[in-house]
Enzyme design. Sequence first.
Site, PDB file in Angstrom:
ATOM      1  N   CYS A 144      27.770 -26.505  -9.046  1.00  0.00           N
ATOM      2  CA  CYS A 144      28.133 -26.407  -7.636  1.00  0.00           C
ATOM      3  C   CYS A 144      29.575 -26.876  -7.452  1.00  0.00           C
ATOM      4  CB  CYS A 144      27.185 -27.239  -6.790  1.00  0.00           C
ATOM      5  SG  CYS A 144      27.639 -27.297  -5.043  1.00  0.00           S
ATOM      6  N   CYS A 146      30.221 -32.595  -1.152  1.00  0.00           N
ATOM      7  CA  CYS A 146      28.801 -32.758  -0.802  1.00  0.00           C
ATOM      8  C   CYS A 146      28.090 -33.418  -1.970  1.00  0.00           C
ATOM      9  CB  CYS A 146      28.176 -31.399  -0.492  1.00  0.00           C
ATOM     10  SG  CYS A 146      26.390 -31.480  -0.147  1.00  0.00           S
ATOM     11  N   CYS A 166      22.762 -33.145  -3.325  1.00  0.00           N
ATOM     12  CA  CYS A 166      21.973 -32.879  -4.535  1.00  0.00           C
ATOM     13  C   CYS A 166      22.293 -33.961  -5.560  1.00  0.00           C
ATOM     14  CB  CYS A 166      22.277 -31.496  -5.081  1.00  0.00           C
ATOM     15  SG  CYS A 166      21.768 -30.155  -3.997  1.00  0.00           S
ATOM     16  N   CYS A 225      26.849 -22.501  -0.175  1.00  0.00           N
ATOM     17  CA  CYS A 225      25.885 -23.331  -0.899  1.00  0.00           C
ATOM     18  C   CYS A 225      24.916 -22.462  -1.696  1.00  0.00           C
ATOM     19  CB  CYS A 225      25.114 -24.209   0.084  1.00  0.00           C
ATOM     20  SG  CYS A 225      23.810 -25.214  -0.682  1.00  0.00           S
ATOM     21  N   GLU A 247      -3.744 -30.403  14.485  1.00  0.00           N
ATOM     22  CA  GLU A 247      -2.291 -30.531  14.358  1.00  0.00           C
ATOM     23  C   GLU A 247      -1.714 -30.986  15.691  1.00  0.00           C
ATOM     24  OE1 GLU A 247       1.584 -30.606  13.792  1.00  0.00           O
ATOM     25  OE2 GLU A 247       0.197 -30.326  12.118  1.00  0.00           O
ATOM     26  N   ASN A 253      -2.352 -33.450   4.743  1.00  0.00           N
ATOM     27  CA  ASN A 253      -0.972 -33.197   4.317  1.00  0.00           C
ATOM     28  C   ASN A 253      -0.058 -33.944   5.276  1.00  0.00           C
ATOM     29  OD1 ASN A 253       1.313 -32.122   3.088  1.00  0.00           O
ATOM     30  ND2 ASN A 253       1.240 -30.236   4.268  1.00  0.00           N
ATOM     31  N   CYS A 300       4.155 -35.807   0.091  1.00  0.00           N
ATOM     32  CA  CYS A 300       5.572 -35.729  -0.266  1.00  0.00           C
ATOM     33  C   CYS A 300       6.130 -37.109  -0.597  1.00  0.00           C
ATOM     34  CB  CYS A 300       6.382 -35.089   0.865  1.00  0.00           C
ATOM     35  SG  CYS A 300       6.321 -35.992   2.419  1.00  0.00           S
TER      36      CYS A 300
END
Length: 400
Positions: free
Chosen positions: A3, A11, A14, A88, A263, A317, A344
């Site tokens: 990148c 940036c 990442c 990007c 939800e 989740n 996550c």
Amino acid sequence: MQCDYFDAGRCRSCALMGVPYAVQLADKDDRCRRTLTTVAPDVSWLEPFPSVESAFRNKAKLVVGGDTGAVTVGILDAEARGVDLRGCGLYEPPLQRLIPRLAGVVDEIGLEPYDVAARRGELKHLIVTLSPTGEVMLRLVLRSRRHLALLESRLVALQARLPEVSVVTVNLQPEHKAVLEGDTEIVLTDRNDLAMPFGDITLFLRPNSFFQTNTAVAAGLYRQAQDWTRAIEPAMVLDLYCGVGGFALHCAQAGALVVLGVEVSLEAVRSAETSASRLRLDHPDVGRMEFRAGDATDVGTLDRGLLGSERSMVVVNPPRRGIGPDLAAWLEGSGATHVTYSSCNVDSLARDLAMLPSYRAREARLFDMFPQTSHHEVIVLLERETHSASTQSRSAARQP
């Protein structure tokens, strides 16, 4: 992945840029396994589900900076000045081709970017979502309604320049704080949802609906839950934090007789209902599906009697914080024979599993939604100990 923005120091989002992808994947898998060792010592780990290492994101969340007629789209630097990242390489190729053209249209229309330091201006963010069909939803996050009439008058021209954009909305976020979007959404186009097909299942995303940013890996995640559902054959599935219905619809297609999704986002519930109606039209033999707007952590509204069948499964989740002690206690007393937990955040997952002593983790798998970062998604199948014991006893009794 290489990148130019990272190499130039423009940036650093990442953080794992330059680390070989195979090493990234192995390190994430090892971290998840080590974190769950104490609470799930007997879990069987499946092979991690990889991603392509670049061009995988289906959504771009672009901060708009610069000046009217010469905007930047990307991020802000430490002084709150715009850093242009329109090239990007994380985005899927159609988005990579669209973003520079979109920035050009913003310049042509004359939308005034919001200046964070000066607290003036209008256009704060561009949120762009790509469907596997090639269609795009474009959301323009504005400070006020000042540019609304201008956008309405230029809508036909915008779509002529950007024909892949089928849904256009304005989101109002008037406050000066680090919040991506506000509560008010104004749909400018006739279409108000974006079709996201996954094989035989199509999810319909409305503007405020959450969806995973890696379409291919999300499809793998849903298939994993679907495979477990087929093996378990639950009569009832309760999908908490159901979002737009990804897990719920895949469980229904796998043979669950009744599926109930809960939800907090009403827009997401409406998306799930649209998707369920479409699935029933295409596959009239699927089980009954219902979706309700409500807080999954508000256990006082959840009826344990829903899970009174011999085989029942709860899908959770949750956001990064996990399900927490109240919902964990509810699950403990629910009678559900199985839990599918997609997380996550493996740290909050470990804390939650420690609060579910009646369940044993049977299988787990890492899904790499976010290459080039340490973020991860891990899914675990839990089975209630008493159910496991009774199943083994019945199996032994059938032996000659």
